[in-house]
Design a protein around this motif. Sequence first.
Motif, mmCIF file in Angstrom:
data_model
loop_
_atom_site.group_PDB
_atom_site.id
_atom_site.type_symbol
_atom_site.label_atom_id
_atom_site.label_comp_id
_atom_site.label_asym_id
_atom_site.label_seq_id
_atom_site.Cartn_x
_atom_site.Cartn_y
_atom_site.Cartn_z
ATOM 1 N N TRP A 280 15.576 88.461 78.989
ATOM 2 C CA TRP A 280 14.668 89.758 78.987
ATOM 3 C C TRP A 280 14.979 90.625 77.806
ATOM 4 C CZ3 TRP A 280 11.624 90.407 82.780
ATOM 5 C CH2 TRP A 280 11.680 90.070 83.570
ATOM 6 N N LYS A 281 16.019 90.086 76.948
ATOM 7 C CA LYS A 281 15.965 90.607 75.632
ATOM 8 C C LYS A 281 15.230 90.208 74.823
ATOM 9 C CE LYS A 281 21.095 91.012 75.480
ATOM 10 N NZ LYS A 281 22.509 90.365 75.352
ATOM 11 N N GLU A 282 14.510 88.778 74.691
ATOM 12 C CA GLU A 282 13.365 88.122 73.649
ATOM 13 C C GLU A 282 11.984 88.798 74.425
ATOM 14 O OE1 GLU A 282 13.280 86.261 71.397
ATOM 15 O OE2 GLU A 282 15.226 85.714 71.511
ATOM 16 N N GLN A 283 12.447 89.415 75.568
ATOM 17 C CA GLN A 283 10.716 89.871 76.170
ATOM 18 C C GLN A 283 10.914 91.161 75.369
ATOM 19 O OE1 GLN A 283 9.877 90.028 80.233
ATOM 20 N NE2 GLN A 283 7.851 90.511 79.983
ATOM 21 N N ASP A 284 11.700 91.825 75.167
ATOM 22 C CA ASP A 284 12.166 93.355 74.881
ATOM 23 C C ASP A 284 11.592 93.450 73.411
ATOM 24 O OD1 ASP A 284 12.462 94.351 77.773
ATOM 25 O OD2 ASP A 284 15.015 94.376 76.989
ATOM 26 N N ALA A 285 12.356 92.548 73.015
ATOM 27 C CA ALA A 285 12.081 92.513 70.888
ATOM 28 C C ALA A 285 10.321 92.332 71.135
ATOM 29 C CB ALA A 285 12.548 90.950 70.829
ATOM 30 N N VAL A 286 9.901 90.986 72.076
ATOM 31 C CA VAL A 286 8.116 91.255 71.838
ATOM 32 C C VAL A 286 7.573 92.355 71.982
ATOM 33 C CG1 VAL A 286 6.103 89.457 72.627
ATOM 34 C CG2 VAL A 286 8.038 88.608 72.201
#
Length: 122
Positions: free
Chosen positions: A70-76
């Motif tokens: 979810w952190k990676e998705q938020d960064a994207v």
Amino acid sequence: MASKLHQLRSKIAAASEFTSKHGCAYYKQLMEQNKKYVVEPPTVEKCNELSKQLLYTRLASLPGRYESFWKEQDAVKQAWKNRHELKVEDAGIAALFGLECYCWYCVGEIIGRGFTFTGYHV
């Protein structure tokens, strides 16, 4: 077809001969190099216990992986929102990464088809 079968048999015979000559020495060398990973006593019960430990350790790591996803998705999402501030260098790196992923997909397809470029053997 018979010639290919003969070639296959000769290659298998050569591999078998090589293994019978050098297999024991290779095994001893491999075990010597990796003895720090061997759990004593090396029994079936210990192997079963270790496999269960691996399974439950992997299961225990799922919440952390979920959070990282979810952190990676938020960064994207943030990068997509600020795409007008994106540098050419970053866009080029992203394009090269996408191209690399596509190339690995193609390599996997070629391997899956039996190393043919034209199609599947039916």
